[in-house]
Every structure is written in structure tokens, then in C-alpha cells.
Design an enzyme around this catalytic site. Structure first.
Site, PDB file in Angstrom:
ATOM      1  N   SER A  56      15.391  17.475  32.965  1.00  0.00           N
ATOM      2  CA  SER A  56      14.295  17.132  33.851  1.00  0.00           C
ATOM      3  C   SER A  56      13.293  16.277  33.095  1.00  0.00           C
ATOM      4  O   SER A  56      12.692  16.860  32.027  1.00  0.00           O
ATOM      5  CB  SER A  56      13.730  18.102  34.413  1.00  0.00           C
ATOM      6  OG  SER A  56      12.547  17.982  34.922  1.00  0.00           O
TER       7      SER A  56
ATOM      8  N   LYS B 250       8.096  20.281  43.238  1.00  0.00           N
ATOM      9  CA  LYS B 250       8.741  20.954  42.107  1.00  0.00           C
ATOM     10  C   LYS B 250       8.569  20.112  40.902  1.00  0.00           C
ATOM     11  O   LYS B 250       8.717  20.497  39.810  1.00  0.00           O
ATOM     12  CB  LYS B 250      10.279  21.213  42.584  1.00  0.00           C
ATOM     13  CG  LYS B 250      10.988  19.828  43.018  1.00  0.00           C
ATOM     14  CD  LYS B 250      11.484  19.164  41.823  1.00  0.00           C
ATOM     15  CE  LYS B 250      12.261  17.941  42.339  1.00  0.00           C
ATOM     16  NZ  LYS B 250      12.921  17.211  41.331  1.00  0.00           N
TER      17      LYS B 250
ATOM     18  N   TRP C 179      19.030   8.106  39.024  1.00  0.00           N
ATOM     19  CA  TRP C 179      19.401   8.481  40.121  1.00  0.00           C
ATOM     20  C   TRP C 179      20.041   7.520  41.050  1.00  0.00           C
ATOM     21  O   TRP C 179      21.067   7.890  41.646  1.00  0.00           O
ATOM     22  CB  TRP C 179      18.149   9.066  40.784  1.00  0.00           C
ATOM     23  CG  TRP C 179      18.425  10.005  42.236  1.00  0.00           C
ATOM     24  CD1 TRP C 179      17.549   9.812  43.217  1.00  0.00           C
ATOM     25  CD2 TRP C 179      19.350  10.874  42.316  1.00  0.00           C
ATOM     26  NE1 TRP C 179      17.933  10.717  44.056  1.00  0.00           N
ATOM     27  CE2 TRP C 179      19.085  11.450  43.588  1.00  0.00           C
ATOM     28  CE3 TRP C 179      20.513  11.415  41.719  1.00  0.00           C
ATOM     29  CZ2 TRP C 179      19.987  12.241  44.234  1.00  0.00           C
ATOM     30  CZ3 TRP C 179      21.371  12.381  42.058  1.00  0.00           C
ATOM     31  CH2 TRP C 179      21.010  12.813  43.530  1.00  0.00           C
TER      32      TRP C 179
ATOM     33  N   ASP D  86      16.090  23.344  43.886  1.00  0.00           N
ATOM     34  CA  ASP D  86      15.644  22.363  42.941  1.00  0.00           C
ATOM     35  C   ASP D  86      14.637  22.755  42.038  1.00  0.00           C
ATOM     36  O   ASP D  86      14.493  22.066  40.823  1.00  0.00           O
ATOM     37  CB  ASP D  86      15.192  21.266  44.042  1.00  0.00           C
ATOM     38  CG  ASP D  86      15.018  20.033  43.382  1.00  0.00           C
ATOM     39  OD1 ASP D  86      15.778  19.526  42.167  1.00  0.00           O
ATOM     40  OD2 ASP D  86      14.718  18.640  43.947  1.00  0.00           O
TER      41      ASP D  86
END
EC number: 1.1.1.94
Length: 297
Positions: free
Chosen positions: A224, A161, A11, A214
């Protein structure tokens, strides 16, 4: 104007690649990396604008060990809740910089797609709207940015999430079908909203990019890592071996424990998180999933 991304994982690397299109942007981490624009921590801290993409569990230690000028402007790009203290990341940063000097980045954004320059939309939240606009101006055209002031909502959605993505991965790993996954995600959104509302998050945040957006992305794709953890748990693999094989940080694991502790302290009903934590502790995925399917709420 100089920007530094702190954290050289996927990221952090994706953010660095995007931001360097139009600005002078460096990247740094605790360990030396053979990366373009890599600088030492000391050099990174000389930049006016800092973007943090570190593991949420390591954030406090990093901030204690490295001096941040209280005048520096910060964008928190990590998503999680510290397990040991059960504190949100903005609460941790408040020990080091004034709240007017940081914002929170949220929204559906896989690092791999950002690195491919695919269209992406992100939310920047902070009480200092001018600072939010400033950070928004750093991003290239393929990243559309929106701003608001719901820091707590952005923090909770970004953290929660990841846990729901683990649950969704378990459901898909057990081959329960699309109907079950849709039910789990929608009920997860309600659970996330219930938790966030207690801490003062705004209603609209849960239906926006950082909330439903998200959640849908993270809970439906093998890109993910949290979803992949769920898939492997459904195959009866042990959590420790899954995380070792993953060789990346799955924020949802530690965050699940933090949410469970917070929910118990505050009396908030969080059945999905509770069952995910129970699975971590050895409960069978089949039993935990059946418990969730029988819930009436």
C-alpha cells in the site's frame, strides 16, 4: 462489446489485464504509453463501457476536457474525495452522466496481486443493478464480484481507508507494536463509520469488502503506497520529499484534507484524520500519536 480502461497506472493496467482475458479491452491515458492494446483517448471514448482508474484529484479536469456520451456505461475504479470541492467521485460524475449509467468498484485489491491472477473479491455498487451485474460479468474467474446499491458507502470506505492506512504506517514506523496498530485500525473503522453514516451510507457496507476488508488490506501491507507514506512520515521525512520519491499517487494525502474540511463543516468527530492532517502540516508524529492513544472514544 468493447471496454476501455481510462488510466494506465498500476491499477488501470491491472484491470486491463484482467478484463482482456474474456473481452476486447483497451487501455488509454493522457500520455502515450508503450502498452499492448493502448489507444488514444478519442478511440477509447468510442467504447460502450468505460472504466475509470484516474487519480481522483484529476477526474473532474479529465471529464471537462473529454466528451463522454451520456449513454456510455461507466465503472468508477478510483478511490478518493476531491480536495478542492470536497465532492465524492459519484457527485463529480453526475455533472456529466446520469446516475443510472455508472457504478463504483471497491474492495481489497492490490494491483500487483490482480496482475498475478491471485484470488480477489470486489464489490460493484450502483442504483442500476442490471448495470452492476453487467460489469461483474466482465471479470475473470479469479475475481469474485458482489453487487449492492450503496454507492455512497463504497465511495466513503474506498477514500477513508487510505487516510487510515497512512496513520497505520505511522504507528508501525514508530514501532508501537501490533496491539497499537490493531487498536488504531478498529477505532479507524468506527471513525469511518461515523463519517459515512452522516452521509447516508449503509451500516453493512463498513463490515464488508469495501469497508473492513479494504481497510485491513491497505493498513497492514507495504504494498500500500499510503501505508508506505506513513512509514516514512514516522522517520521524520517531509511529506513533499516522500511523495516525490514515491513517484505514484497516494490518494490518502489529498483525501485527508477533504475529509477534515467536510468533518468540520458537518460537525463530525474525526480524530485520526485530524491528527494525520496535523502531521502533514508539521506536527511531530510522536505528539500526534500520543494524542490519539489518549483519546477516550
Amino acid at each position: 462489446m468493447r471496454i476501455a480502461v481510462i488510466g494506465a497506472g498500476k491499477w488501470g493496467s491491472a484491470l486491463h489485464l484482467a478484463l482482456k482475458e474474456n473481452h476486447t479491452c483497451f487501455i488509454s491515458s493522457l500520455h502515450q504509453r508503450d502498452l499492448e492494446d493502448f489507444v488514444s483517448i478519442k478511440e477509447a471514448l468510442e467504447c460502450e463501457y468505460l472504466i475509470f482508474a484516474l487519480s481522483s484529484q484529476g477526474m473532474r479536469v479529465w471529464l471537462k476536457e473529454n466528451f463522454i456520451n451520456k449513454g456510455q456505461k461507466i465503472l468508477i475504479a478510483s478511490k478518493g474525495i476531491e480536495d478542492q470541492s470536497c465532492q465524492f467521485l459519484d457527485e463529480i460524475f453526475l455533472d456529466f452522466v446520469p446516475k443510472e449509467n455508472f457504478c463504483v468498484l471497491s474492495g481489497p485489491s492490490f494491483a500487483a496481486e490482480v496482475m498475478q491472477k491471485l484470488p480477489t473479491a470486489l464489490m460493484i455498487s450502483g442504483i442500476n443493478q442490471e448495470l452492476c451485474k453487467k460489469f461483474a460479468s466482465f471479470f475473470p474467474d479469479f475475481i469474485k464480484t458482489y453487487i449492492d446499491d450503496d454507492v455512497r458507502g463504497a465511495e466513503i470506505c474506498g477514500a477513508y481507508k487510505n487516510v487510515l492506512a497512512i496513520a497505520s504506517g505511522i504507528s508501525d514506523g514508530l514501532k508501537l507494536g501490533n496491539n497499537a496498530r490493531a487498536a488504531l485500525i478498529s477505532r479507524g473503522l468506527i471513525e469511518m463509520h461515523r463519517f459515512g453514516k452522516f452521509f447516508g451510507a449503509k451500516e453493512e457496507t463498513f463490515l464488508g469488502l469495501g469497508g473492513a476488508g479494504d481497510l485491513f488490506l491497505t493498513a497492514t501491507s507495504v504494498l500500500s503506497r499510503n501505508y508506505r507514506v506513513g512509514l516514512k512520515l514516522a522517520q521524520n521525512q517531509k511529506l513533499d520529499s516522500i511523495l516525490a520519491e514515491l513517484n505514484e499517487v497516494a490518494e490518502g494525502v489529498k483525501t485527508a484534507y477533504a475529509i477534515e474540511k467536510l468533518a468540520k463543516m458537518k460537525g463530525i468527530y474525526t480524530p485520526i484524520v485530524n491528527e494525520v492532517v496535523a502531521i502533514f502540516k508539521g506536527k511531530s508524529v510522536q505528539e500526534a500519536t500520543q494524542n490519539l492513544l489518549k483519546q477516550n472514544d
